[in-house]
Scaffold this motif. Structure first.
Motif, PDB file in Angstrom:
ATOM      1  N   GLN A 142      40.152 109.401  58.334  1.00  0.00           N
ATOM      2  CA  GLN A 142      40.685 109.413  56.996  1.00  0.00           C
ATOM      3  C   GLN A 142      41.156 108.014  56.610  1.00  0.00           C
ATOM      4  O   GLN A 142      42.357 107.737  56.505  1.00  0.00           O
ATOM      5  CB  GLN A 142      41.839 110.414  56.897  1.00  0.00           C
ATOM      6  CG  GLN A 142      41.438 111.834  57.223  1.00  0.00           C
ATOM      7  CD  GLN A 142      42.618 112.778  57.212  1.00  0.00           C
ATOM      8  OE1 GLN A 142      43.718 112.419  56.809  1.00  0.00           O
ATOM      9  NE2 GLN A 142      42.407 113.996  57.665  1.00  0.00           N
ATOM     10  N   PRO A 143      40.210 107.088  56.427  1.00  0.00           N
ATOM     11  CA  PRO A 143      40.602 105.724  56.070  1.00  0.00           C
ATOM     12  C   PRO A 143      41.191 105.671  54.671  1.00  0.00           C
ATOM     13  O   PRO A 143      40.968 106.563  53.856  1.00  0.00           O
ATOM     14  CB  PRO A 143      39.269 104.962  56.133  1.00  0.00           C
ATOM     15  CG  PRO A 143      38.249 106.004  55.827  1.00  0.00           C
ATOM     16  CD  PRO A 143      38.766 107.266  56.451  1.00  0.00           C
ATOM     17  N   LYS A 144      41.949 104.632  54.416  1.00  0.00           N
ATOM     18  CA  LYS A 144      42.500 104.453  53.080  1.00  0.00           C
ATOM     19  C   LYS A 144      41.357 104.252  52.087  1.00  0.00           C
ATOM     20  O   LYS A 144      40.343 103.645  52.414  1.00  0.00           O
ATOM     21  CB  LYS A 144      43.427 103.244  53.057  1.00  0.00           C
ATOM     22  CG  LYS A 144      44.670 103.390  53.922  1.00  0.00           C
ATOM     23  CD  LYS A 144      45.513 102.143  53.869  1.00  0.00           C
ATOM     24  CE  LYS A 144      46.751 102.287  54.747  1.00  0.00           C
ATOM     25  NZ  LYS A 144      47.589 101.060  54.725  1.00  0.00           N
ATOM     26  N   ASP A 203      48.979 115.230  69.201  1.00  0.00           N
ATOM     27  CA  ASP A 203      48.492 114.199  70.120  1.00  0.00           C
ATOM     28  C   ASP A 203      46.967 114.143  70.127  1.00  0.00           C
ATOM     29  O   ASP A 203      46.373 113.060  70.181  1.00  0.00           O
ATOM     30  CB  ASP A 203      49.005 114.471  71.541  1.00  0.00           C
ATOM     31  CG  ASP A 203      50.475 114.109  71.700  1.00  0.00           C
ATOM     32  OD1 ASP A 203      50.988 113.352  70.850  1.00  0.00           O
ATOM     33  OD2 ASP A 203      51.105 114.596  72.651  1.00  0.00           O
ATOM     34  N   TYR A 204      46.346 115.316  70.107  1.00  0.00           N
ATOM     35  CA  TYR A 204      44.878 115.354  70.134  1.00  0.00           C
ATOM     36  C   TYR A 204      44.287 114.730  68.879  1.00  0.00           C
ATOM     37  O   TYR A 204      43.269 114.024  68.933  1.00  0.00           O
ATOM     38  CB  TYR A 204      44.411 116.804  70.276  1.00  0.00           C
ATOM     39  CG  TYR A 204      42.910 116.982  70.271  1.00  0.00           C
ATOM     40  CD1 TYR A 204      42.155 116.732  71.412  1.00  0.00           C
ATOM     41  CD2 TYR A 204      42.250 117.395  69.114  1.00  0.00           C
ATOM     42  CE1 TYR A 204      40.777 116.882  71.403  1.00  0.00           C
ATOM     43  CE2 TYR A 204      40.868 117.553  69.099  1.00  0.00           C
ATOM     44  CZ  TYR A 204      40.139 117.302  70.249  1.00  0.00           C
ATOM     45  OH  TYR A 204      38.772 117.460  70.239  1.00  0.00           O
ATOM     46  N   ASN A 205      44.910 114.964  67.719  1.00  0.00           N
ATOM     47  CA  ASN A 205      44.344 114.504  66.440  1.00  0.00           C
ATOM     48  C   ASN A 205      44.776 113.095  66.057  1.00  0.00           C
ATOM     49  O   ASN A 205      44.237 112.539  65.091  1.00  0.00           O
ATOM     50  CB  ASN A 205      44.762 115.451  65.309  1.00  0.00           C
ATOM     51  CG  ASN A 205      44.125 116.829  65.437  1.00  0.00           C
ATOM     52  OD1 ASN A 205      43.001 116.953  65.885  1.00  0.00           O
ATOM     53  ND2 ASN A 205      44.858 117.856  65.041  1.00  0.00           N
ATOM     54  N   LYS A 206      45.708 112.516  66.789  1.00  0.00           N
ATOM     55  CA  LYS A 206      46.335 111.275  66.350  1.00  0.00           C
ATOM     56  C   LYS A 206      45.331 110.170  66.040  1.00  0.00           C
ATOM     57  O   LYS A 206      45.247 109.681  64.915  1.00  0.00           O
ATOM     58  CB  LYS A 206      47.320 110.789  67.413  1.00  0.00           C
ATOM     59  CG  LYS A 206      48.075 109.527  67.012  1.00  0.00           C
ATOM     60  CD  LYS A 206      49.056 109.118  68.100  1.00  0.00           C
ATOM     61  CE  LYS A 206      49.780 107.837  67.712  1.00  0.00           C
ATOM     62  NZ  LYS A 206      50.735 107.405  68.781  1.00  0.00           N
ATOM     63  N   ASP A 207      44.536 109.776  66.998  1.00  0.00           N
ATOM     64  CA  ASP A 207      43.578 108.684  66.788  1.00  0.00           C
ATOM     65  C   ASP A 207      42.454 109.098  65.858  1.00  0.00           C
ATOM     66  O   ASP A 207      41.947 108.291  65.077  1.00  0.00           O
ATOM     67  CB  ASP A 207      42.996 108.213  68.126  1.00  0.00           C
ATOM     68  CG  ASP A 207      44.034 107.477  68.961  1.00  0.00           C
ATOM     69  OD1 ASP A 207      45.067 107.082  68.394  1.00  0.00           O
ATOM     70  OD2 ASP A 207      43.818 107.317  70.169  1.00  0.00           O
ATOM     71  N   HIS A 208      42.049 110.354  65.929  1.00  0.00           N
ATOM     72  CA  HIS A 208      40.959 110.824  65.081  1.00  0.00           C
ATOM     73  C   HIS A 208      41.356 110.781  63.614  1.00  0.00           C
ATOM     74  O   HIS A 208      40.574 110.393  62.758  1.00  0.00           O
ATOM     75  CB  HIS A 208      40.555 112.254  65.456  1.00  0.00           C
ATOM     76  CG  HIS A 208      39.382 112.782  64.693  1.00  0.00           C
ATOM     77  ND1 HIS A 208      39.511 113.569  63.580  1.00  0.00           N
ATOM     78  CD2 HIS A 208      38.057 112.615  64.879  1.00  0.00           C
ATOM     79  CE1 HIS A 208      38.319 113.881  63.108  1.00  0.00           C
ATOM     80  NE2 HIS A 208      37.424 113.311  63.879  1.00  0.00           N
TER      81      HIS A 208
END
Length: 421
Positions: free
Chosen positions: A167-169, A157-162
């Motif tokens: 890490q964009p395509k 949950d903490y890392n989801k949005d980050h």
């Protein structure tokens, strides 16, 4: 969530003092209880927090003030468990960058100066960001039963949005776009690759592949023309990037400064001044000592004479007509053009006349509303050896920076002056 400076200052006055422990200070026959929240504080209970968190209480339940106030410092990635406050809570961010999330809603980035007002019984968590520690003042308007703790915030949950933003395509750029971009700006990563990757794909593939493929303009000249164009367009952010790019592809500090100086009679010093300061910052950051060697070739005694001679060489016999047709009360402008525009600037070394005329053309088509001057300097460019194909190539290279209307206006003027040859 921005806080007024007066409120923050008042809160700081209430929370900080010179003593670490409780003390009584006598002033005007009144007694004031004071405490200090300087220092790191004590480790927070591990069962309620993830990571390293430190707490210093400023107002405790036994102070009988119907509230609790504390300073909480989170190291990077540390956070609270999910929890609620039966009486609500206020967070005042005093340092760093952090996150705040209400159940069922996206994570919000919070930073120094922000105030988070948490409603009664709303399930939430807060903590530091991935890269930065965060400190806040936590205020709970209750001396008892101020927090109901729940489950930890999972790493997922903490890392989801980050993760989705960090890490964009990979961008779908052509080989030519990558090669040309790296030549100009090696290892440069735009922040918009994260926020606007689709736009970067569109722009870079167009500006650094299709556009550059047209004509036969060398890289340094192309970038110098873009510098002149961005000055005229007042595009300071793009200009600063391109100054670094110009140095990367072999432009000298003197050449870059001469682009700036050449722009003054066409753009005006009030618009050029910020670009001059920005250039100095870039040059100094590259270890280039200022001031640079002087490039002036005229003196007050001969600037009018030399300027007029060069003006006639570039523009032709039309200069005599302009002087002859000028009303007496406007003749001084013609003299200014000869002495100042040409005598002070065109006669300088550092850039040759062909480059200066191309720069003038680039700035004029970027300004807009200067069609008469554009046509005059198209002819001047032809006079000094910059042919129609060179002008079309420069215009094409500027298209991504000035847009289609001004590009098409410039091409129309080129066709008119050259007879559509």
């Amino acid at each position: 969530m921005a806080i007024r400076k007066e409120l923050l200052f008042a809160i700081c006055l209430c929370l900080f003092s010179a003593n670490q422990s409780m003390a009584q200070v006598s002033k005007n026959n009144k007694i004031y209880n004071m405490t200090s929240i300087t220092g790191k504080g004590q480790p927070a209970p591990k069962e309620n927090f993830t990571g390293n968190v430190f707490v210093t209480m400023a107002v405790n339940p036994d102070d009988n003030l119907n509230s609790t106030v504390g300073k909480v410092t989170f190291e990077a990635k540390a956070r609270t468990n999910w929890h609620t406050h039966p009486h609500g809570q206020i967070l005042i961010l005093t340092a760093g960058v952090g996150y705040y999330q209400q159940k069922g809603k996206p994570i919000q980035v919070i930073k120094e100066g922000d105030v988070v007002k948490i409603p009664v019984n709303v399930e939430h968590w807060h903590g530091a960001s991935h890269e930065s520690a965060m400190t806040h003042i936590a205020i709970v308007p209750s001396a008892t039963n101020g927090t109901i703790w729940m489950t930890p915030v999972t790493d997922a949950d903490y890392n989801k949005d980050h993760q989705s933003s960090a890490q964009p395509k990979p961008l779908k750029l052509t080989e030519a776009a990558i090669k040309n971009h790296e030549e100009l700006l090696p290892n440069y990563v735009s922040t918009m690759q994260k926020t606007d990757p689709e736009f970067i794909e569109l722009f870079d593939n167009f500006a650094f592949d299709e556009v550059i493929a047209y004509g036969n303009l060398d890289t340094k000249t192309r970038v110098l023309m873009i510098l002149g164009s961005t000055i005229a367009s007042q595009a300071l952010t793009e200009y600063k990037v391109m100054v670094g790019g110009a140095l990367n592809v072999g432009a000298t500090a003197i050449e870059i400064k001469e682009v700036l100086y050449q722009s003054v009679p066409y753009v005006g010093v009030s618009k050029v001044l910020d670009f001059l300061h920005a250039t100095n910052e870039v040059l100094l950051s590259r270890g280039i000592e200022l001031p640079l060697p002087g490039q002036s070739t005229t003196m007050p005694q001969n600037r009018q004479e030399k300027g007029l001679a060069l003006q006639k060489e570039i523009v032709g016999s039309r200069i005599d007509e302009m002087y002859a047709q000028s009303p007496p009360e406007q003749l001084h402008i013609q003299k200014f053009l000869s002495a100042n525009c040409f005598g002070d600037y065109y006669t300088r070394t550092g850039l040759d006349i062909k480059t200066r005329e191309l720069l003038t053309y680039s700035m004029l088509i970027s300004l807009g509303g200067a069609e008469s001057q554009v046509k005059g300097h198209i002819q001047a460019n032809l006079n000094v050896g910059n042919d129609k194909q060179t002008l079309l190539t420069v215009t094409t290279q500027l298209l991504p920076y000035i847009g289609y209307p001004r590009t098409l206006n410039a091409i129309s003027a080129i066709n008119e002056i050259t007879g559509k040859k």
